[in-house]
Enzyme design. Structure first.
Site, PDB file in Angstrom:
ATOM      1  N   HIS A  98     102.222  44.859   2.293  1.00 28.54           N
ATOM      2  CA  HIS A  98     102.562  43.547   1.722  1.00 28.54           C
ATOM      3  C   HIS A  98     101.896  42.418   2.505  1.00 28.54           C
ATOM      4  CE1 HIS A  98     106.437  44.441  -0.787  1.00 28.54           C
ATOM      5  NE2 HIS A  98     105.332  44.621  -1.479  1.00 28.54           N
ATOM      6  N   ASP A 131     110.484  51.507  -6.578  1.00 33.05           N
ATOM      7  CA  ASP A 131     110.652  51.042  -5.194  1.00 33.05           C
ATOM      8  C   ASP A 131     112.083  51.192  -4.667  1.00 33.05           C
ATOM      9  OD1 ASP A 131     108.066  50.287  -4.461  1.00 33.05           O
ATOM     10  OD2 ASP A 131     108.260  48.313  -5.371  1.00 33.05           O
ATOM     11  N   ASP A 167     100.272  49.226  -5.372  1.00 35.20           N
ATOM     12  CA  ASP A 167     100.474  50.517  -4.709  1.00 35.20           C
ATOM     13  C   ASP A 167     100.918  51.589  -5.702  1.00 35.20           C
ATOM     14  OD1 ASP A 167     102.747  48.827  -4.739  1.00 35.20           O
ATOM     15  OD2 ASP A 167     103.781  49.990  -3.216  1.00 35.20           O
ATOM     16  N   HIS A 185     108.352  55.679  -2.893  1.00 36.13           N
ATOM     17  CA  HIS A 185     107.903  55.764  -1.494  1.00 36.13           C
ATOM     18  C   HIS A 185     108.848  56.696  -0.738  1.00 36.13           C
ATOM     19  CE1 HIS A 185     105.174  52.327  -1.849  1.00 36.13           C
ATOM     20  NE2 HIS A 185     106.137  51.611  -2.374  1.00 36.13           N
TER      21      HIS A 185
END
Ligand code: FEO
Length: 395
Positions: free
Chosen positions: A24, A165, A84, A226
């Protein structure tokens, strides 16, 4: 990492990024690396859930090719447009031209503004269903968790939630599941992720969790975008999110300072002694030497924050200024704060720190403490008292 079967006919085909250390735009240090997870469902209709960062597109393609030729993909679910997760989409779409992308209306708009392609796109909303054959997918819009386009995908046949996320961790690992990794590391990375990315969104997150709970859908596996997959104890991370989103805190103080010639540091150390003398947990960070991501993680569950800076040009020093800008953006609520620092001829640092946080929902519970040049023993004793008084005020 090669593709791994996570359930019958469902594969993890994403990649592990062992070496990423900043995320980020350098706002998040990822000392344990990360992964960009994507999932492939083999059914009458073949479906890819999310992609990976552009640099890893070939690895994703190779992983999919281990299972099926890419041109067989019918659907690509895009839970989130951030690069991403969507970066490899142009390369994937070039290899499976018949694939239709599904996502929210904001996803459609955002994908176009990223890649300027007129891909076949179907807008989906909460409760919409997609029949794949034996399996079905349903969708739950999740705006601002953490972008406007964000969405969760759910597979009822496997009680599998793919929330992108949410519930993730920046944690590179050769293991793909929660029960295969160190639990302390896993929760530390989960907390770090929440604190540094999701902290300002607590109210939205709490509402979304309640909304999903009201749907009364079983959730046996949470496969985020993630880190590792929660298959052993998904309730563990859901309950942690509820606690963080409610702003639940511990009897703990985080003291963050920056010093020019050591006087503010002397004050900081005495303040810490005063806090500790009350039996209150305290962490001390010189922000010029510390990892900001780690400090923010510690602050997430602390009831009190104390900020210190030497005065320079009637203002605070630059590292604490940059840090407090981040704190302001995280919108902490119902926390107690205090300010201190040393100065030479004219002060100003404590006033500027106060000013920076004046619109935040934090309460200053003790007057600022400032001393000229090097603090003498009496002044250091005042620092101890300042810390003790602050800690007593938390109880
Ligand atoms: Fe992991 Fe919001 O991207």
């Amino acid at each position: 990492m090669a593709a791994i079967k996570i359930l019958p006919d469902i594969y993890s085909v994403g990649v592990v990024d062992w070496n990423v250390r900043n995320f980020h735009g350098h706002t998040y240090t990822t000392q344990r690396g990360s992964s960009y997870n994507a999932y492939l469902i083999i059914d009458e209709k073949i479906t890819l859930i999310d992609t990976v960062q552009e640099a890893f597109a070939q690895e994703l393609i190779n992983n999919i090719k281990e299972i099926i030729p890419l041109e067989k993909i019918d659907y690509i679910i895009t839970n989130h447009i951030e690069s991403d997760h969507s970066g490899a989409l142009p390369e994937i779409m070039a290899l499976c031209p018949k694939a239709k992308i599904l996502g929210t209306a904001k996803c459609q708009e955002g994908l176009y503004k990223h890649y300027y392609k007129n891909w076949d796109f179907q807008v989906v909303k909460t409760n919409d269903q997609l029949k794949l054959g034996r399996r079905t997918l349903s969708f739950i819009e999740a705006p601002m968790i953490h972008w406007p386009d964000s969405m969760f995908t759910y597979c009822p046949q496997d009680a599998l939630l793919m929330p992108n996320d949410a519930f993730g961790q920046h944690f590179a690992s050769s293991s793909r599941f929660d029960d295969q990794v160190d639990q302390c590391v896993l929760m530390e990375e989960s907390k770090k992720y929440y604190a540094n990315i999701l902290w300002p969104l607590g109210a939205v997150i709490l509402k979304k969790i309640q909304e999903v709970q009201k749907l009364n859908i079983p959730i046996k596996i949470i496969a985020p975008s993630h880190g590792v997959i929660w298959r052993n104890d998904p309730a563990k991370i859901i309950n942690a999110y509820i606690s963080w989103a409610k702003g639940q805190t511990e009897n703990k103080v985080v003291v963050v300072y920056e010093t020019m010639w050591g006087s503010t540091e002397k004050m900081a150390r005495k303040i810490v002694e005063g806090i500790a003398s009350c039996g209150t947990e305290v962490k001390l960070y010189d922000i010029a030497q510390s990892d900001r991501t780690e400090v923010i993680t510690q602050m997430l569950t602390a009831k009190g924050f104390i900020f210190g800076s030497s005065t320079h040009d009637n203002d605070m020093l630059p590292n604490i200024a940059a840090f407090l800008e981040i704190v302001k953006g995280l919108k902490p609520k119902a926390r107690k704060v205090g300010f201190f620092g040393s100065y030479g001829w004219a002060g100003g640092a404590t006033k500027e720190m106060q000013e920076l946080l004046k619109d935040s929902a934090v309460e200053q519970v003790i007057p600022d403490l400032s001393f000229k040049y090097v603090p003498d023993p009496l002044e250091l004793s005042s620092c101890f008292d300042f810390g003790a008084k602050f800690a007593q005020g938390l109880k």
